[in-house]
Design a protein around this motif. Structure first.
Motif, short mmCIF file in Angstrom:
data_model
loop_
_atom_site.label_atom_id
_atom_site.label_comp_id
_atom_site.label_asym_id
_atom_site.label_seq_id
_atom_site.Cartn_x
_atom_site.Cartn_y
_atom_site.Cartn_z
N VAL A 1 34.24 62.44 -71.53
CA VAL A 1 34.96 63.57 -72.12
C VAL A 1 34.88 63.46 -73.64
CG1 VAL A 1 37.17 64.73 -72.38
CG2 VAL A 1 36.57 63.70 -70.18
N VAL A 2 34.40 64.52 -74.30
CA VAL A 2 34.32 64.53 -75.76
C VAL A 2 35.64 65.11 -76.28
CG1 VAL A 2 32.97 65.27 -77.76
CG2 VAL A 2 31.83 64.87 -75.58
N TRP A 3 36.60 64.23 -76.52
CA TRP A 3 37.96 64.67 -76.82
C TRP A 3 38.08 65.47 -78.12
CZ3 TRP A 3 41.17 64.89 -73.02
CH2 TRP A 3 41.04 64.00 -71.97
N PRO A 4 37.31 65.16 -79.20
CA PRO A 4 37.42 66.00 -80.40
C PRO A 4 37.11 67.48 -80.13
CG PRO A 4 36.30 63.95 -80.93
CD PRO A 4 36.44 63.99 -79.43
N VAL A 5 36.15 67.73 -79.23
CA VAL A 5 35.82 69.11 -78.88
C VAL A 5 36.95 69.74 -78.05
CG1 VAL A 5 34.19 70.62 -77.66
CG2 VAL A 5 33.35 68.65 -78.97
N VAL A 6 37.55 68.94 -77.16
CA VAL A 6 38.70 69.42 -76.38
C VAL A 6 39.82 69.85 -77.32
CG1 VAL A 6 40.48 68.78 -74.71
CG2 VAL A 6 38.13 67.98 -74.39
N VAL A 7 40.08 69.03 -78.34
CA VAL A 7 41.16 69.34 -79.30
C VAL A 7 40.87 70.63 -80.05
CG1 VAL A 7 42.29 68.55 -81.41
CG2 VAL A 7 41.86 66.94 -79.56
N LYS A 8 39.62 70.83 -80.45
CA LYS A 8 39.25 72.05 -81.18
C LYS A 8 39.42 73.29 -80.29
CE LYS A 8 35.94 69.59 -84.09
NZ LYS A 8 34.49 69.34 -84.38
N LEU A 9 38.97 73.20 -79.06
CA LEU A 9 39.14 74.33 -78.13
C LEU A 9 40.63 74.62 -77.91
CD1 LEU A 9 36.44 73.48 -75.43
CD2 LEU A 9 36.44 75.49 -76.91
N ALA A 10 41.40 73.56 -77.71
CA ALA A 10 42.84 73.73 -77.47
C ALA A 10 43.56 74.27 -78.68
CB ALA A 10 43.45 72.39 -77.04
N ALA A 11 43.06 73.96 -79.88
CA ALA A 11 43.67 74.48 -81.10
C ALA A 11 43.62 76.01 -81.15
CB ALA A 11 42.97 73.90 -82.33
N GLY A 12 42.63 76.58 -80.46
CA GLY A 12 42.56 78.04 -80.37
C GLY A 12 43.20 78.57 -79.11
N SER A 13 42.99 77.89 -77.98
CA SER A 13 43.42 78.43 -76.69
C SER A 13 44.92 78.35 -76.47
CB SER A 13 42.69 77.72 -75.54
OG SER A 13 43.04 76.36 -75.47
N ILE A 14 45.55 77.24 -76.83
CA ILE A 14 46.99 77.08 -76.55
C ILE A 14 47.83 78.08 -77.35
CG2 ILE A 14 48.94 75.50 -76.57
CD1 ILE A 14 46.81 74.93 -74.43
N PRO A 15 47.63 78.22 -78.68
CA PRO A 15 48.39 79.26 -79.40
C PRO A 15 48.12 80.66 -78.87
CG PRO A 15 47.44 77.70 -80.95
CD PRO A 15 46.84 77.39 -79.61
N ALA A 16 46.84 80.94 -78.54
CA ALA A 16 46.51 82.27 -78.01
C ALA A 16 47.19 82.50 -76.67
CB ALA A 16 44.99 82.40 -77.86
N THR A 17 47.26 81.47 -75.85
CA THR A 17 47.94 81.57 -74.56
C THR A 17 49.43 81.84 -74.74
OG1 THR A 17 46.36 80.14 -73.42
CG2 THR A 17 48.58 80.26 -72.49
N LEU A 18 50.06 81.11 -75.65
CA LEU A 18 51.49 81.30 -75.90
C LEU A 18 51.79 82.69 -76.43
CD1 LEU A 18 52.34 77.82 -77.47
CD2 LEU A 18 52.86 78.62 -75.15
N LEU A 19 50.93 83.21 -77.31
CA LEU A 19 51.11 84.56 -77.83
C LEU A 19 50.94 85.60 -76.72
CD1 LEU A 19 49.28 84.39 -81.29
CD2 LEU A 19 51.73 84.74 -80.91
N THR A 20 49.95 85.39 -75.87
CA THR A 20 49.73 86.31 -74.76
C THR A 20 50.90 86.28 -73.78
OG1 THR A 20 47.34 85.92 -74.96
CG2 THR A 20 48.10 87.02 -72.96
N LEU A 21 51.42 85.09 -73.51
CA LEU A 21 52.59 84.97 -72.63
C LEU A 21 53.81 85.67 -73.24
CD1 LEU A 21 52.20 81.24 -71.56
CD2 LEU A 21 52.10 83.22 -70.03
#
Length: 266
Positions: free
Chosen positions: A67-87
């Motif tokens: 698992v390339v964790w730095p890439v996971v963190v970058k994706l999550a930096a966009g996806s988690i806030p976007a998910t919370l806003l959509t919710l």
């Protein structure tokens, strides 16, 4: 009806075990069109279904250090806030009363078509990019992924787009994420792409699913029946998958997803 949900979970589990994709892409349409489940309930329940069924994958890949964790963190930096806003938007819009079923169904249709296109065209698009090397647009795309700052920004934006799509439709975290990673990180090995994509998909679907639960759009009894079918289904599918050509299975799955996606939009 409960046995029907059990059978649906078993079928989707087998497909996931055989192809590595298709969980949200298949389960949500089956619940909506096969069982008449309200679209927002189908999406919310399927999100937690996906998070739980894929959670074991993180542990397995983590043990093998792929698992390339730095890439996971970058994706999550966009996806988690976007998910919370959509919710937040969904809760403010009163989504739990079913008044926005058309929005959910249309989002599902678009996500299914994009996902199926990613499955069918992934290798073809890669060949086009190689054949057109030197073209100004292709050069600009290659330059994007060679510049670390631009690549980081593109990864975060990709995560945000996936976050919105997944929260609205429960579809997109798998195939679309993998295609984006293949382009942005060409030096990553295939197993690293899969592992990183799953490592990002699990927390994303968990956050989105728990958010749906908070606004009352998760059917916990339904989730239990689906899981009872899917967990043995994944085991069965993983053994069948070695006997059936992966390309054939993914092509069949993509055609099914296109047909369902078009139905959602009509």
């Amino acid at each position: 009806m409960e046995w029907g949900f059990l059978a649906a979970g078993l079928f989707v589990g087998i497909m996931v075990g055989m192809t590595g994709v298709g969980g949200g892409s298949l389960m949500t349409p089956i619940l909506i069109f096969g069982f008449g489940i309200q679209p927002v309930i189908a999406v919310g329940t399927d999100l937690l279904f996906a998070a739980i069924t894929k959670a074991g994958g993180i542990w397995a890949y983590w043990r093998h250090s792929v698992v390339v964790w730095p890439v996971v963190v970058k994706l999550a930096a966009g996806s988690i806030p976007a998910t919370l806003l959509t919710l937040w938007y969904l809760s403010q819009a009163g989504i739990e009363d079913g008044s926005h079923n058309e929005l959910i169904t249309n989002a599902l249709g678009v996500a299914l078509i994009l996902t199926s296109s990613a499955l069918l065209l992934k290798n073809w698009l890669g060949g086009i990019l190689q054949a057109r090397a030197g073209h100004p647009i292709v050069n600009a795309l290659y330059k994007l992924r060679e510049d670390e700052q631009h690549k980081t920004l593109a990864t975060i934006i990709t995560g945000a787009v996936i976050g919105v799509m997944v929260t609205l439709s429960s579809v997109g975290a798998g195939a679309l994420g993998a295609v984006a990673l293949l382009f942005l990180y060409p030096r990553m090995k295939g197993v690293e792409i899969v592992a990183t994509d799953i490592a990002h998909a699990v927390p994303l679907t968990a956050v989105a699913g728990l958010g749906h639960s908070a606004v009352g759009t998760v059917n916990w009894e339904l989730l239990g029946w689906l899981l009872m079918g899917s967990l043995p289904g994944i085991y069965i599918g993983s053994h069948l998958g070695v006997r059936i050509p992966d390309k054939l299975m993914r092509t069949v799955l993509a055609i099914i997803l296109i047909a369902v996606g078009v139905k959602c939009l009509l």
